[in-house]
Write an enzyme that holds these catalytic residues in place. Sequence first.
Site, short mmCIF file in Angstrom:
data_model
loop_
_atom_site.label_atom_id
_atom_site.label_comp_id
_atom_site.label_asym_id
_atom_site.label_seq_id
_atom_site.Cartn_x
_atom_site.Cartn_y
_atom_site.Cartn_z
N ASP A 1 0.67 -1.23 0.09
CA ASP A 1 0.02 -0.03 0.09
C ASP A 1 0.93 1.33 0.15
OD1 ASP A 1 -1.92 1.83 0.55
OD2 ASP A 1 -3.09 0.64 1.78
N ASP B 1 -2.69 4.82 -2.64
CA ASP B 1 -3.59 5.42 -1.63
C ASP B 1 -3.88 6.83 -2.55
OD1 ASP B 1 -4.49 5.55 1.25
OD2 ASP B 1 -3.06 7.40 0.93
N GLU C 1 -6.79 4.22 -5.37
CA GLU C 1 -7.93 4.38 -4.51
C GLU C 1 -8.44 5.79 -5.20
OE1 GLU C 1 -8.91 5.53 0.13
OE2 GLU C 1 -7.27 6.30 -0.75
N HIS D 1 -10.31 -1.16 5.50
CA HIS D 1 -10.14 -0.21 7.05
C HIS D 1 -10.43 1.15 7.13
CE1 HIS D 1 -7.50 1.33 3.76
NE2 HIS D 1 -6.98 2.35 4.72
N ASP D 2 -11.31 1.67 6.35
CA ASP D 2 -11.89 3.05 6.33
C ASP D 2 -13.32 3.10 6.37
OD1 ASP D 2 -9.45 4.26 5.97
OD2 ASP D 2 -9.57 4.42 3.64
C1 GLC Z 1 -6.66 6.66 2.31
C2 GLC Z 1 -6.37 5.60 3.37
C3 GLC Z 1 -6.87 6.33 4.57
C4 GLC Z 1 -5.82 7.11 4.75
C5 GLC Z 1 -5.96 8.13 3.69
C6 GLC Z 1 -4.69 9.23 3.97
O1 GLC Z 1 -8.13 7.13 2.14
O2 GLC Z 1 -7.22 4.43 2.94
O3 GLC Z 1 -6.86 5.06 5.47
O4 GLC Z 1 -6.27 8.04 6.04
O5 GLC Z 1 -5.78 7.81 2.37
O6 GLC Z 1 -3.63 8.33 3.56
#
Ligand code: GLC
Length: 566
Positions: free
Chosen positions: A98, A199, A256, A331-332
């Site tokens: 990641d 990410d 993402e 995880h979010d």
């Molecule tokens: C993404 C991750 C999240 C994180 C954010 C900042 O959305 O999935 O967990 O807090 O990026 O890196």
Amino acid sequence: MNKKWWKESVVYQIYPISFMDSNGDGKGDLRGIMSKLDYLKDLGVDMLWICPIYKSPNHDNGYDISDYCAIMDEFGTMEDFDLLLKEAHLRGMKIMMDLVLNHTSDEHPWFIESKASKDNPKRDYFIWRKGKNGGPPNNWESYFSGSVWQYDESTDEYYLHLYSKHQPDLNWENQKVIDSMHEMVEWWLKKGVDGFRFDAIAHIVKAVGLPDGANPLKLPTVQAYDLFSNLENVHTLLKNLYDRVLFHYDIMTVGETSGLGPEQALSYVGDTRNELNMVFQFEHMFLDARSTGTGKWDVVPWNLLDLKKIISHWQIVMHEQGWNANYLCNHDQPRSVSRFGDDQEYRVESAKMLATFLHMLEGTPYIYQGEEIGMTNIAFQSIDDYRDVETLNFYEQSMQRGIPEEKIMQALWHKSRDNARTPMQWSNTEEAGFTTMGGEPWIRVNSNYPLINVEAAVKDPNSIYHYYRKLIALRKQHEVIVYGLYELLLPLDEEIYAYTRTLEDQQLLVILNFFGKEAEFKLPEGIQVDTKGLLISNYPVKSGEDISTFTLRPYESRVYLTTIQS
Ligand code: GLC
Ligand code: CA
């Protein structure tokens, strides 16, 4: 049909700090993951996506990186990582890293230098601006509440952070930043990692001139996501990364990308784009929220017709041209069974139904740790038990605005990221078997662990876990599950989600009751079904039972495979 190994794979997401603690400090670690590789192998997954494990002061559990080429002390050493990679490979599993390219930690040496003075050679690695009218340079609101700008007294300028103030955004207009990032990505690839989740990749480019967002209400900050999401130059940068680095390796990539629909997603994942293999979209994650952005906290009921509309749209547009990354949890996000199923009376049935839904769609399925045993949301009574920076910032800001605490806590119970971050429940022993030697978990264990845990699930042939194993195994047996064309049936039915998947003469019929009461199913005209071809179901079903009309039990799901006679 463009066959690829990553289309045929199932991904399992590990949030390391909450997965397995091997040394009793209450935090999961790499040795902990290693000790569970056989469990993962037995489940049948192909790829492990491991959330960030790089050196980090951990303001956002590793998403604030202070050294991209070192391992976080709490998680172990680079030797541990090399061993983990080797052991995973020995078992035929791959590893996806990641990578956070949008920002670093404020403790990254680049940022420390950048902050030191205006003429430091690293100043321009980040995004610094002068204030405007005694305030920040613009009105953008951070994902984690408040302004995206943090004032720095010593140089009298502000730096930009889309997330927490400990996560300064990198300046991707700086060629040195680009070159260093490419080099770093290649460094990991040379180690033999098998893929990346990029990410927040949609945000690496910001609108030219950093203009204010529209602000009819004259608020101090506004959600201006279109000014820093999915802008054209993101594609230039990704193509460049692909051409210079990724192209040379046979890997899997997923980005993402919030705030886009499938047509726009094709510009990332279209077969001819040479950018990413797939992206995580967010449309279905806002079904139960007021709007996008921090509106996530305003919980509204979701309905099945909206879910069908969104998913069907993605299925149709991606077919043949792109590829979906399918998920219901990560995880979010809250736990899928609590959010879209019933985590009480029909926990087992609804978790299996949701798994059927996801695994029978076209796209690569992602399982989030604990989803395969039906882990549920948590409702901590006190804010002191929460750990997540987004949650804590939201709580603080809402309290300041005078919102009643009960209302804030309700929002947290539904949406806090900590719902998904309580420790993995391995057994019914102390602390769910997550930690050893009397360790105290960094976040409290969900008290339902005596009932919901891996040990119990593995022993019970009717468990959610065994159902997942079966779904994963079916994917390896039937190409139609991977490549079949999706067609929605019963589009207006508010309780039943039914669809077919067709590949040559093979056809799947997927029938899902999305709610906790019985629902009448009527087979649409023209659909052939071999009722002896039942592949999987979450209730006992008699082979050959006529299904032209029948009553689905609460959360019942069935999948039939038929060889179509023309
Ligand atoms: C993404 C991750 C999240 C994180 C954010 C900042 O959305 O999935 O967990 O807090 O990026 O890196
Ligand atoms: Ca540990």
